[in-house]
Design a protein around this motif. Structure first.
Motif, PDB file in Angstrom:
ATOM      1  N   GLU A  71      51.292  36.081  27.024  1.00  0.00           N
ATOM      2  CA  GLU A  71      49.967  35.843  27.594  1.00  0.00           C
ATOM      3  C   GLU A  71      50.073  35.030  28.879  1.00  0.00           C
ATOM      4  O   GLU A  71      49.426  35.361  29.888  1.00  0.00           O
ATOM      5  CB  GLU A  71      49.069  35.099  26.599  1.00  0.00           C
ATOM      6  CG  GLU A  71      48.633  35.938  25.432  1.00  0.00           C
ATOM      7  CD  GLU A  71      47.912  35.138  24.359  1.00  0.00           C
ATOM      8  OE1 GLU A  71      47.067  35.747  23.675  1.00  0.00           O
ATOM      9  OE2 GLU A  71      48.180  33.933  24.186  1.00  0.00           O
ATOM     10  N   GLN A  72      50.880  33.980  28.872  1.00  0.00           N
ATOM     11  CA  GLN A  72      51.036  33.127  30.050  1.00  0.00           C
ATOM     12  C   GLN A  72      51.681  33.883  31.206  1.00  0.00           C
ATOM     13  O   GLN A  72      51.245  33.767  32.351  1.00  0.00           O
ATOM     14  CB  GLN A  72      51.865  31.891  29.709  1.00  0.00           C
ATOM     15  CG  GLN A  72      51.163  30.924  28.795  1.00  0.00           C
ATOM     16  CD  GLN A  72      52.085  29.838  28.253  1.00  0.00           C
ATOM     17  OE1 GLN A  72      53.301  29.901  28.400  1.00  0.00           O
ATOM     18  NE2 GLN A  72      51.500  28.850  27.603  1.00  0.00           N
ATOM     19  N   SER A  73      52.712  34.648  30.915  1.00  0.00           N
ATOM     20  CA  SER A  73      53.413  35.399  31.968  1.00  0.00           C
ATOM     21  C   SER A  73      52.506  36.445  32.601  1.00  0.00           C
ATOM     22  O   SER A  73      52.474  36.596  33.823  1.00  0.00           O
ATOM     23  CB  SER A  73      54.655  36.085  31.393  1.00  0.00           C
ATOM     24  OG  SER A  73      55.573  35.141  30.942  1.00  0.00           O
ATOM     25  N   ALA A 127      50.620  42.687  40.519  1.00  0.00           N
ATOM     26  CA  ALA A 127      51.039  41.904  39.353  1.00  0.00           C
ATOM     27  C   ALA A 127      52.419  42.372  38.876  1.00  0.00           C
ATOM     28  O   ALA A 127      53.257  41.553  38.474  1.00  0.00           O
ATOM     29  CB  ALA A 127      50.016  42.026  38.235  1.00  0.00           C
ATOM     30  N   TYR A 128      52.633  43.667  38.928  1.00  0.00           N
ATOM     31  CA  TYR A 128      53.921  44.247  38.546  1.00  0.00           C
ATOM     32  C   TYR A 128      55.039  43.680  39.420  1.00  0.00           C
ATOM     33  O   TYR A 128      56.080  43.241  38.919  1.00  0.00           O
ATOM     34  CB  TYR A 128      53.820  45.765  38.674  1.00  0.00           C
ATOM     35  CG  TYR A 128      55.082  46.549  38.450  1.00  0.00           C
ATOM     36  CD1 TYR A 128      55.818  46.442  37.282  1.00  0.00           C
ATOM     37  CD2 TYR A 128      55.532  47.451  39.422  1.00  0.00           C
ATOM     38  CE1 TYR A 128      56.955  47.203  37.068  1.00  0.00           C
ATOM     39  CE2 TYR A 128      56.663  48.214  39.216  1.00  0.00           C
ATOM     40  CZ  TYR A 128      57.380  48.087  38.046  1.00  0.00           C
ATOM     41  OH  TYR A 128      58.498  48.839  37.845  1.00  0.00           O
ATOM     42  N   SER A 133      59.552  39.987  40.306  1.00  0.00           N
ATOM     43  CA  SER A 133      60.271  39.047  41.170  1.00  0.00           C
ATOM     44  C   SER A 133      60.868  37.893  40.369  1.00  0.00           C
ATOM     45  O   SER A 133      61.945  37.406  40.687  1.00  0.00           O
ATOM     46  CB  SER A 133      59.350  38.516  42.264  1.00  0.00           C
ATOM     47  OG  SER A 133      58.380  37.643  41.737  1.00  0.00           O
ATOM     48  N   VAL A 134      60.179  37.475  39.315  1.00  0.00           N
ATOM     49  CA  VAL A 134      60.703  36.407  38.464  1.00  0.00           C
ATOM     50  C   VAL A 134      61.647  36.986  37.413  1.00  0.00           C
ATOM     51  O   VAL A 134      62.758  36.502  37.215  1.00  0.00           O
ATOM     52  CB  VAL A 134      59.544  35.640  37.777  1.00  0.00           C
ATOM     53  CG1 VAL A 134      60.082  34.611  36.798  1.00  0.00           C
ATOM     54  CG2 VAL A 134      58.660  34.996  38.824  1.00  0.00           C
ATOM     55  N   PHE A 138      64.521  37.843  41.907  1.00  0.00           N
ATOM     56  CA  PHE A 138      64.645  38.141  43.332  1.00  0.00           C
ATOM     57  C   PHE A 138      65.052  36.862  44.057  1.00  0.00           C
ATOM     58  O   PHE A 138      64.486  35.799  43.822  1.00  0.00           O
ATOM     59  CB  PHE A 138      63.322  38.640  43.916  1.00  0.00           C
ATOM     60  CG  PHE A 138      62.890  39.997  43.439  1.00  0.00           C
ATOM     61  CD1 PHE A 138      63.642  40.747  42.556  1.00  0.00           C
ATOM     62  CD2 PHE A 138      61.703  40.531  43.889  1.00  0.00           C
ATOM     63  CE1 PHE A 138      63.223  41.995  42.120  1.00  0.00           C
ATOM     64  CE2 PHE A 138      61.269  41.788  43.471  1.00  0.00           C
ATOM     65  CZ  PHE A 138      62.037  42.506  42.589  1.00  0.00           C
ATOM     66  N   THR A 139      66.037  36.972  44.963  1.00  0.00           N
ATOM     67  CA  THR A 139      66.511  35.789  45.676  1.00  0.00           C
ATOM     68  C   THR A 139      66.255  35.870  47.174  1.00  0.00           C
ATOM     69  O   THR A 139      66.327  34.860  47.859  1.00  0.00           O
ATOM     70  CB  THR A 139      68.018  35.583  45.444  1.00  0.00           C
ATOM     71  OG1 THR A 139      68.716  36.781  45.804  1.00  0.00           O
ATOM     72  CG2 THR A 139      68.300  35.242  43.978  1.00  0.00           C
ATOM     73  N   GLU A 140      65.969  37.059  47.679  1.00  0.00           N
ATOM     74  CA  GLU A 140      65.746  37.230  49.124  1.00  0.00           C
ATOM     75  C   GLU A 140      64.547  38.135  49.356  1.00  0.00           C
ATOM     76  O   GLU A 140      64.163  38.912  48.482  1.00  0.00           O
ATOM     77  CB  GLU A 140      66.976  37.869  49.769  1.00  0.00           C
ATOM     78  CG  GLU A 140      68.243  37.049  49.636  1.00  0.00           C
ATOM     79  CD  GLU A 140      69.441  37.754  50.256  1.00  0.00           C
ATOM     80  OE1 GLU A 140      69.240  38.691  51.059  1.00  0.00           O
ATOM     81  OE2 GLU A 140      70.564  37.365  49.934  1.00  0.00           O
TER      82      GLU A 140
END
Length: 161
Positions: A71-73, A127-128, A133-134, A138-140
Motif C-alpha cells: 500500500e505504501q509503495s 507511477a510505473y 526507478s526504485v 536506477f542510478t543515472e
C-alpha cells in the motif's frame, strides 16, 4: 483491540460497515480507557505467507507478508497522479489475493515486486516508471530514459505522437 493513543487493551466497536471495495470491514472503535476513537480494518487472510527477501543486504531472510508495505509503495508511486484511491485499493487487494491463492507458503520478494510493476503499468505509466526507478535501482538519468522509451514502445506511442 489495543488503543493507538493510550495502549489500553479494550475498545468498543461503535460502527461496522463494509469498505468501498467489499474486501474488508471498517470498524469505528472507542477506547474504554481514554475514550479516544479510531478506525480499524478487518480483512480475510487465506493463509500465512512468508516473503523471502532478496538483494545485497537481505539474501534469504524471511518475514511475514505485510499488505501495508505494498500500500505504501503504490501510494508513493501514485502520489500527485490522477489515480483514485479505490483503484489503488483494488490493485493492492488483487496482488494480495494473487499471493495468497498461489498455494506457496513462501513467496520471493522479487515476484511481489513484479506483480506491483505489472499492476502499475496497467494503471498509470508515470507511477510505473517511478516504482521501477526504485525497484530496479536506477542510478543515472540514462536508466530513466531507456526505461521510459520501453514504456512508450509498449503503449504504442511513438516520438511523432
Amino acid at each position: 483491540m489495543r488503543c493507538p493513543f493510550c495502549a489500553h487493551d479494550n475498545s468498543q466497536v461503535k460502527d461496522s460497515r463494509p469498505s468501498e471495495d467489499n474486501t474488508s470491514i471498517r470498524r469505528r472503535r472507542q477506547c474504554e480507557g481514554c475514550g479516544a476513537r479510531f478506525t480499524t480494518f478487518e480483512r480475510v487472510q487465506l493463509r500465512e505467507v512468508l516473503v523471502v527477501k532478496s538483494g545485497p543486504n537481505n539474501d534469504g531472510r524471511r518475514e511475514p507478508f505485510d499488505r501495508s508495505k505494498i500500500e505504501q509503495s503504490v501510494a508513493l508511486a501514485c502520489r500527485k497522479r490522477p489515480v483514485a484511491q479505490e483503484r489503488l485499493d483494488q490493485l493492492v487487494s488483487g496482488i494480495q489475493r494473487q499471493i495468497e491463492t498461489m498455494g506457496d507458503a513462501e513467496v520471493p520478494s522479487k515476484a511481489i515486486g513484479e506483480m506491483v510493476m505489472e499492476g502499475l503499468r496497467q494503471l498509470d505509466s508515470v507511477a510505473y516508471i517511478r516504482f521501477a526507478s526504485v525497484y530496479r535501482d536506477f542510478t543515472e538519468a540514462r536508466d530513466f530514459e531507456e526505461f521510459a522509451s520501453s514504456v512508450q514502445e509498449m503503449s504504442g506511442l511513438g516520438a511523432a505522437d
